[in-house]
Design a protein around this motif. Structure first.
Motif: not given
Length: 87
Positions: A22-26, A54-55, A73-77, A81-82
């Motif tokens: 949730r939030g952005c792609a990783a 991204d899904t 790895d993603s943008y901090p903050g 994830y679950w």
């Protein structure tokens, strides 16, 4: 190196997990303890299951018996994830 990590622990090959983002792609990478240490040391490492997602959900299947880590790895903050399983 900044990243989120989850210690899955010792699991049998074939175990399945489901990862929801949730939030952005990783960038997601599943690796054993030896490769995770190399990743943290910024040495050469092998990712057993990985890529850019991204899904959601993402199904992860452990390729063999080992001690496993999940690296995100993603943008901090900007991501939550679950991880559920094993199934």
């Amino acid at each position: 190196m900044e990243h989120w990590w989850h210690e899955i622990g010792s699991c049998a090959g074939g175990a399945r997990f489901e990862l929801t983002l949730r939030g952005c792609a990783a960038r997601i990478c599943l690796m054993n303890a030896e490769n995770y240490q190399a990743y943290c040391d910024e040495d050469e490492y092998e990712c057993y299951y990985g890529g850019f997602w991204d899904t959601s959900p993402v199904e992860l299947v452990l390729p063999h018996d080992d001690f496993w880590y999940l690296v995100i790895d993603s943008y901090p903050g900007r991501i939550k994830y679950w991880l559920t399983g094993p199934y």
